[in-house]
Design an enzyme around this catalytic site. Structure first.
Site: not given
Length: 337
Positions: A148, A278, A306
Protein backbone atom coordinates in the site's frame (compact mmCIF):
# COMPACT_ATOMS: atom_id res chain seq x y z
CA UNK A 1 -9.90 -36.14 55.10
CA UNK A 2 -12.73 -35.28 52.72
CA UNK A 3 -12.63 -31.68 53.93
CA UNK A 4 -8.85 -31.56 53.31
CA UNK A 5 -9.34 -32.85 49.77
CA UNK A 6 -12.09 -30.31 49.20
CA UNK A 7 -9.87 -27.51 50.52
CA UNK A 8 -7.07 -28.64 48.21
CA UNK A 9 -9.36 -28.37 45.18
CA UNK A 10 -10.63 -24.99 46.35
CA UNK A 11 -7.05 -23.72 46.73
CA UNK A 12 -6.10 -25.14 43.32
CA UNK A 13 -9.24 -23.72 41.77
CA UNK A 14 -8.57 -20.35 43.38
CA UNK A 15 -4.99 -20.37 42.11
CA UNK A 16 -6.28 -20.88 38.56
CA UNK A 17 -9.14 -18.46 39.03
CA UNK A 18 -6.99 -15.47 40.00
CA UNK A 19 -5.07 -15.20 36.66
CA UNK A 20 -8.27 -16.04 34.77
CA UNK A 21 -10.14 -13.21 36.49
CA UNK A 22 -7.17 -10.91 35.92
CA UNK A 23 -7.22 -11.79 32.22
CA UNK A 24 -10.99 -11.22 31.94
CA UNK A 25 -10.70 -7.89 33.76
CA UNK A 26 -7.84 -6.82 31.48
CA UNK A 27 -9.80 -7.89 28.40
CA UNK A 28 -12.83 -5.86 29.48
CA UNK A 29 -11.05 -2.80 30.85
CA UNK A 30 -7.73 -2.59 28.99
CA UNK A 31 -8.11 -4.34 25.58
CA UNK A 32 -5.39 -2.13 24.05
CA UNK A 33 -2.86 -3.43 26.60
CA UNK A 34 -3.70 -7.01 25.65
CA UNK A 35 -3.16 -6.22 21.97
CA UNK A 36 0.33 -4.94 22.83
CA UNK A 37 1.01 -8.13 24.81
CA UNK A 38 -0.17 -10.17 21.82
CA UNK A 39 2.38 -8.50 19.52
CA UNK A 40 5.11 -8.83 22.14
CA UNK A 41 4.41 -12.57 22.40
CA UNK A 42 4.51 -13.15 18.63
CA UNK A 43 7.68 -11.13 18.16
CA UNK A 44 9.32 -13.23 20.85
CA UNK A 45 7.99 -16.51 19.44
CA UNK A 46 9.24 -15.66 15.93
CA UNK A 47 12.64 -14.38 17.05
CA UNK A 48 12.00 -10.79 15.94
CA UNK A 49 14.00 -8.42 18.14
CA UNK A 50 13.01 -4.78 18.65
CA UNK A 51 15.93 -2.46 17.86
CA UNK A 52 16.59 1.26 17.41
CA UNK A 53 18.89 3.25 15.17
CA UNK A 54 19.52 6.97 14.78
CA UNK A 55 20.28 9.32 11.93
CA UNK A 56 21.25 12.63 13.51
CA UNK A 57 18.46 13.41 15.99
CA UNK A 58 15.97 11.17 14.21
CA UNK A 59 15.18 7.78 15.77
CA UNK A 60 14.01 4.69 13.88
CA UNK A 61 12.36 1.69 15.53
CA UNK A 62 12.50 -1.68 13.79
CA UNK A 63 12.42 -5.42 14.34
CA UNK A 64 15.01 -7.79 12.92
CA UNK A 65 15.74 -11.49 12.70
CA UNK A 66 18.97 -13.10 11.57
CA UNK A 67 22.11 -11.50 10.20
CA UNK A 68 23.24 -10.48 6.70
CA UNK A 69 24.56 -13.50 4.82
CA UNK A 70 24.95 -14.84 1.29
CA UNK A 71 21.30 -14.14 0.46
CA UNK A 72 20.05 -10.55 0.17
CA UNK A 73 18.60 -9.03 3.33
CA UNK A 74 14.87 -8.22 3.21
CA UNK A 75 13.51 -4.79 4.23
CA UNK A 76 9.72 -4.58 4.72
CA UNK A 77 7.73 -1.31 4.60
CA UNK A 78 4.20 -1.30 6.05
CA UNK A 79 1.15 0.67 4.95
CA UNK A 80 -0.67 3.78 6.14
CA UNK A 81 -1.40 3.88 9.92
CA UNK A 82 0.03 0.36 10.43
CA UNK A 83 3.32 -0.61 12.10
CA UNK A 84 6.22 -3.06 11.84
CA UNK A 85 4.28 -5.87 13.58
CA UNK A 86 1.76 -6.13 10.74
CA UNK A 87 4.33 -8.36 8.98
CA UNK A 88 4.43 -10.98 11.77
CA UNK A 89 1.84 -13.24 10.13
CA UNK A 90 3.98 -13.39 6.98
CA UNK A 91 7.28 -13.63 8.91
CA UNK A 92 5.99 -16.84 10.48
CA UNK A 93 6.19 -18.55 7.06
CA UNK A 94 9.47 -17.05 5.82
CA UNK A 95 12.72 -19.08 5.94
CA UNK A 96 14.68 -18.71 9.16
CA UNK A 97 17.92 -18.13 7.22
CA UNK A 98 16.69 -14.85 5.73
CA UNK A 99 17.86 -11.63 7.34
CA UNK A 100 14.59 -9.74 7.91
CA UNK A 101 14.14 -6.09 8.86
CA UNK A 102 10.69 -4.53 9.48
CA UNK A 103 10.80 -0.79 10.18
CA UNK A 104 8.18 1.57 11.57
CA UNK A 105 7.58 4.10 8.80
CA UNK A 106 8.22 7.82 9.53
CA UNK A 107 5.94 9.06 12.31
CA UNK A 108 4.54 5.60 13.05
CA UNK A 109 4.78 3.63 16.33
CA UNK A 110 8.36 3.83 17.67
CA UNK A 111 9.90 5.93 14.86
CA UNK A 112 10.26 9.68 15.42
CA UNK A 113 7.33 11.97 14.68
CA UNK A 114 8.33 15.54 13.97
CA UNK A 115 6.05 18.50 13.26
CA UNK A 116 8.75 19.70 10.87
CA UNK A 117 8.90 16.42 8.93
CA UNK A 118 7.69 16.27 5.35
CA UNK A 119 5.44 13.22 4.95
CA UNK A 120 5.16 13.22 1.16
CA UNK A 121 6.33 10.05 -0.59
CA UNK A 122 9.63 11.75 -1.49
CA UNK A 123 10.04 12.82 2.13
CA UNK A 124 9.44 9.25 3.30
CA UNK A 125 11.86 7.84 0.72
CA UNK A 126 14.50 10.21 2.10
CA UNK A 127 13.85 8.98 5.65
CA UNK A 128 13.97 5.30 4.63
CA UNK A 129 17.27 5.98 2.87
CA UNK A 130 18.57 7.45 6.14
CA UNK A 131 17.38 4.33 7.98
CA UNK A 132 19.11 2.05 5.48
CA UNK A 133 22.36 3.97 5.94
CA UNK A 134 22.01 4.04 9.74
CA UNK A 135 22.03 0.22 9.97
CA UNK A 136 24.40 -0.34 7.03
CA UNK A 137 21.81 -2.29 5.04
CA UNK A 138 23.12 -0.84 1.76
CA UNK A 139 26.56 -2.45 2.13
CA UNK A 140 25.21 -4.84 -0.47
CA UNK A 141 21.96 -4.88 -2.50
CA UNK A 142 18.85 -5.95 -0.56
CA UNK A 143 15.33 -7.11 -1.38
CA UNK A 144 12.72 -4.41 -0.71
CA UNK A 145 9.07 -5.18 0.09
CA UNK A 146 6.26 -2.66 0.49
CA UNK A 147 2.49 -2.78 0.79
CA UNK A 148 0.00 0.00 0.00
CA UNK A 149 1.65 3.30 1.09
CA UNK A 150 4.81 1.29 1.82
CA UNK A 151 4.61 -0.11 -1.74
CA UNK A 152 4.56 3.43 -3.11
CA UNK A 153 7.62 4.31 -1.01
CA UNK A 154 9.38 1.05 -1.96
CA UNK A 155 8.82 1.58 -5.69
CA UNK A 156 10.07 5.17 -5.62
CA UNK A 157 13.04 4.14 -3.45
CA UNK A 158 13.97 1.45 -6.01
CA UNK A 159 13.73 4.05 -8.79
CA UNK A 160 15.89 6.60 -6.96
CA UNK A 161 18.46 4.19 -5.46
CA UNK A 162 18.80 1.39 -8.06
CA UNK A 163 22.22 0.22 -6.82
CA UNK A 164 20.77 -0.54 -3.36
CA UNK A 165 18.05 -2.91 -4.59
CA UNK A 166 18.60 -6.51 -5.69
CA UNK A 167 14.87 -7.13 -6.21
CA UNK A 168 11.48 -5.69 -5.33
CA UNK A 169 8.09 -6.98 -4.14
CA UNK A 170 5.16 -4.55 -4.39
CA UNK A 171 1.95 -5.63 -2.65
CA UNK A 172 -1.12 -3.66 -3.87
CA UNK A 173 0.95 -0.44 -3.96
CA UNK A 174 -0.49 3.07 -3.83
CA UNK A 175 0.72 5.87 -6.10
CA UNK A 176 -0.58 4.73 -9.49
CA UNK A 177 -3.15 5.95 -12.00
CA UNK A 178 -5.61 3.07 -11.79
CA UNK A 179 -7.66 2.29 -14.94
CA UNK A 180 -10.59 1.27 -12.72
CA UNK A 181 -11.56 3.43 -9.77
CA UNK A 182 -11.93 1.55 -6.48
CA UNK A 183 -14.75 1.93 -3.95
CA UNK A 184 -12.39 3.84 -1.66
CA UNK A 185 -11.19 6.26 -4.34
CA UNK A 186 -14.82 7.00 -5.25
CA UNK A 187 -15.54 7.76 -1.58
CA UNK A 188 -12.46 9.96 -1.50
CA UNK A 189 -13.67 12.01 -4.48
CA UNK A 190 -16.97 12.70 -2.71
CA UNK A 191 -15.13 13.83 0.43
CA UNK A 192 -12.78 16.05 -1.59
CA UNK A 193 -15.73 17.76 -3.31
CA UNK A 194 -17.43 18.39 0.03
CA UNK A 195 -14.18 19.62 1.63
CA UNK A 196 -14.71 17.18 4.51
CA UNK A 197 -11.41 15.70 5.74
CA UNK A 198 -12.81 14.50 9.07
CA UNK A 199 -14.58 11.37 7.79
CA UNK A 200 -11.75 9.60 5.97
CA UNK A 201 -12.67 5.86 5.91
CA UNK A 202 -9.09 4.83 6.76
CA UNK A 203 -9.08 6.94 9.94
CA UNK A 204 -11.78 5.44 12.20
CA UNK A 205 -12.61 6.97 15.58
CA UNK A 206 -15.29 4.53 16.82
CA UNK A 207 -15.54 0.74 17.02
CA UNK A 208 -18.26 0.88 14.33
CA UNK A 209 -16.02 2.89 11.98
CA UNK A 210 -13.19 0.44 12.70
CA UNK A 211 -15.45 -2.41 11.61
CA UNK A 212 -16.34 -0.50 8.42
CA UNK A 213 -12.63 0.05 7.68
CA UNK A 214 -11.87 -3.65 8.13
CA UNK A 215 -14.72 -4.53 5.76
CA UNK A 216 -13.32 -2.08 3.21
CA UNK A 217 -9.76 -3.38 3.50
CA UNK A 218 -10.43 -7.10 3.73
CA UNK A 219 -12.33 -9.60 1.58
CA UNK A 220 -12.08 -12.17 4.37
CA UNK A 221 -14.66 -11.39 7.04
CA UNK A 222 -12.76 -11.70 10.32
CA UNK A 223 -14.97 -12.18 13.40
CA UNK A 224 -13.48 -9.66 15.79
CA UNK A 225 -14.91 -9.30 19.32
CA UNK A 226 -16.22 -5.85 20.24
CA UNK A 227 -13.60 -5.51 22.97
CA UNK A 228 -10.78 -6.12 20.48
CA UNK A 229 -12.28 -3.53 18.11
CA UNK A 230 -12.38 -1.11 21.02
CA UNK A 231 -8.76 -1.93 21.83
CA UNK A 232 -7.73 -1.22 18.25
CA UNK A 233 -9.55 2.12 18.36
CA UNK A 234 -8.02 3.02 21.74
CA UNK A 235 -4.59 2.46 20.19
CA UNK A 236 -5.35 4.61 17.14
CA UNK A 237 -7.27 7.61 18.49
CA UNK A 238 -4.23 9.41 20.02
CA UNK A 239 -2.58 9.28 16.58
CA UNK A 240 -5.57 10.21 14.38
CA UNK A 241 -4.50 13.84 13.99
CA UNK A 242 -1.13 12.68 12.67
CA UNK A 243 -2.81 10.12 10.37
CA UNK A 244 -4.99 12.90 8.96
CA UNK A 245 -1.96 15.11 8.28
CA UNK A 246 -0.14 12.17 6.69
CA UNK A 247 -3.14 11.18 4.56
CA UNK A 248 -3.51 14.71 3.19
CA UNK A 249 0.20 14.69 2.28
CA UNK A 250 -0.23 11.35 0.48
CA UNK A 251 -3.19 12.49 -1.64
CA UNK A 252 -1.54 15.82 -2.47
CA UNK A 253 -0.53 16.30 -6.12
CA UNK A 254 3.15 15.77 -5.26
CA UNK A 255 2.55 12.26 -3.89
CA UNK A 256 -0.69 10.88 -5.33
CA UNK A 257 0.95 9.39 -8.43
CA UNK A 258 4.57 9.15 -7.25
CA UNK A 259 4.98 5.48 -8.17
CA UNK A 260 3.40 6.02 -11.58
CA UNK A 261 5.81 8.87 -12.30
CA UNK A 262 8.85 6.83 -11.24
CA UNK A 263 8.02 3.27 -12.32
CA UNK A 264 9.89 3.49 -15.63
CA UNK A 265 13.11 4.10 -13.65
CA UNK A 266 12.83 0.84 -11.68
CA UNK A 267 15.64 -1.47 -12.81
CA UNK A 268 15.38 -4.30 -10.26
CA UNK A 269 13.52 -7.58 -10.95
CA UNK A 270 10.03 -6.91 -9.62
CA UNK A 271 7.21 -9.02 -8.23
CA UNK A 272 3.66 -7.65 -7.94
CA UNK A 273 1.11 -9.24 -5.61
CA UNK A 274 -2.49 -8.00 -5.55
CA UNK A 275 -5.80 -9.12 -4.06
CA UNK A 276 -8.39 -9.50 -6.83
CA UNK A 277 -11.16 -8.08 -4.62
CA UNK A 278 -9.17 -5.04 -3.43
CA UNK A 279 -11.67 -2.22 -2.68
CA UNK A 280 -9.02 0.31 -1.62
CA UNK A 281 -6.68 0.24 -4.65
CA UNK A 282 -8.09 -1.56 -7.67
CA UNK A 283 -6.29 -4.64 -8.99
CA UNK A 284 -6.11 -2.98 -12.44
CA UNK A 285 -3.01 -1.24 -11.05
CA UNK A 286 -1.14 -4.52 -11.59
CA UNK A 287 -1.61 -4.15 -15.36
CA UNK A 288 -0.21 -0.62 -15.22
CA UNK A 289 2.98 -1.84 -13.53
CA UNK A 290 3.25 -4.91 -15.77
CA UNK A 291 3.07 -2.65 -18.83
CA UNK A 292 5.98 -0.54 -17.58
CA UNK A 293 8.23 -3.07 -15.84
CA UNK A 294 9.62 -5.48 -18.36
CA UNK A 295 9.58 -9.11 -17.21
CA UNK A 296 7.92 -8.39 -13.87
CA UNK A 297 6.11 -11.26 -12.17
CA UNK A 298 2.41 -10.65 -11.41
CA UNK A 299 0.44 -12.68 -8.86
CA UNK A 300 -3.30 -12.01 -8.47
CA UNK A 301 -4.85 -13.64 -5.39
CA UNK A 302 -8.47 -14.77 -5.61
CA UNK A 303 -10.85 -14.06 -2.71
CA UNK A 304 -8.44 -11.51 -1.26
CA UNK A 305 -8.81 -7.80 -0.57
CA UNK A 306 -6.37 -4.97 0.12
CA UNK A 307 -4.95 -6.46 3.34
CA UNK A 308 -3.03 -9.16 1.48
CA UNK A 309 -0.43 -9.69 4.22
CA UNK A 310 -3.14 -10.15 6.88
CA UNK A 311 -5.54 -12.21 4.77
CA UNK A 312 -3.05 -14.48 2.99
CA UNK A 313 0.20 -14.49 5.01
CA UNK A 314 1.25 -18.04 4.09
CA UNK A 315 0.60 -17.51 0.37
CA UNK A 316 2.36 -14.11 0.38
CA UNK A 317 5.41 -15.62 2.11
CA UNK A 318 5.53 -18.53 -0.36
CA UNK A 319 5.25 -16.26 -3.40
CA UNK A 320 8.05 -14.02 -2.16
CA UNK A 321 10.27 -16.96 -1.19
CA UNK A 322 9.73 -18.62 -4.59
CA UNK A 323 10.50 -15.32 -6.33
CA UNK A 324 13.76 -14.88 -4.41
CA UNK A 325 14.72 -18.53 -5.09
CA UNK A 326 14.09 -18.11 -8.82
CA UNK A 327 16.34 -15.03 -8.91
CA UNK A 328 19.09 -16.87 -7.04
CA UNK A 329 18.78 -19.81 -9.44
CA UNK A 330 19.08 -17.43 -12.43
CA UNK A 331 22.19 -15.82 -10.89
CA UNK A 332 23.78 -19.25 -10.34
CA UNK A 333 23.15 -20.23 -13.97
CA UNK A 334 24.77 -16.99 -15.16
CA UNK A 335 27.85 -17.67 -13.02
CA UNK A 336 28.25 -21.14 -14.54
CA UNK A 337 27.79 -19.97 -18.14
Amino acid sequence: MDIDVLNMFLVAGGTLLVPLLAFMTSFLLWPAALIRIYYWYWRRALGMQVKYSSYGNYKFCYTARGKPGNKPSVLMLHGFSAHKDMWLGMVKFLPKNLHLVCVDMPGHEGTSRSALDYYSICGQVKRIHQFVESIGLNKKPFHLVGTSMGGNVAGVYAAQHPTHISSLTLICPAGLMYPIESKFLKQLKVLEKSGDNQRIPLIPSTAGEMEDMLRLCSFVRFKIPQQVLQGLIDERIPHNEFYRKLFLALVDEKSRHSLHENMNKIMAPTQIIWGKQDQVLDVSGAEVLAGSLRGCQVEILENCGHSVVMERPRKSAKLMTDFLSSLQSTDNHKKHD
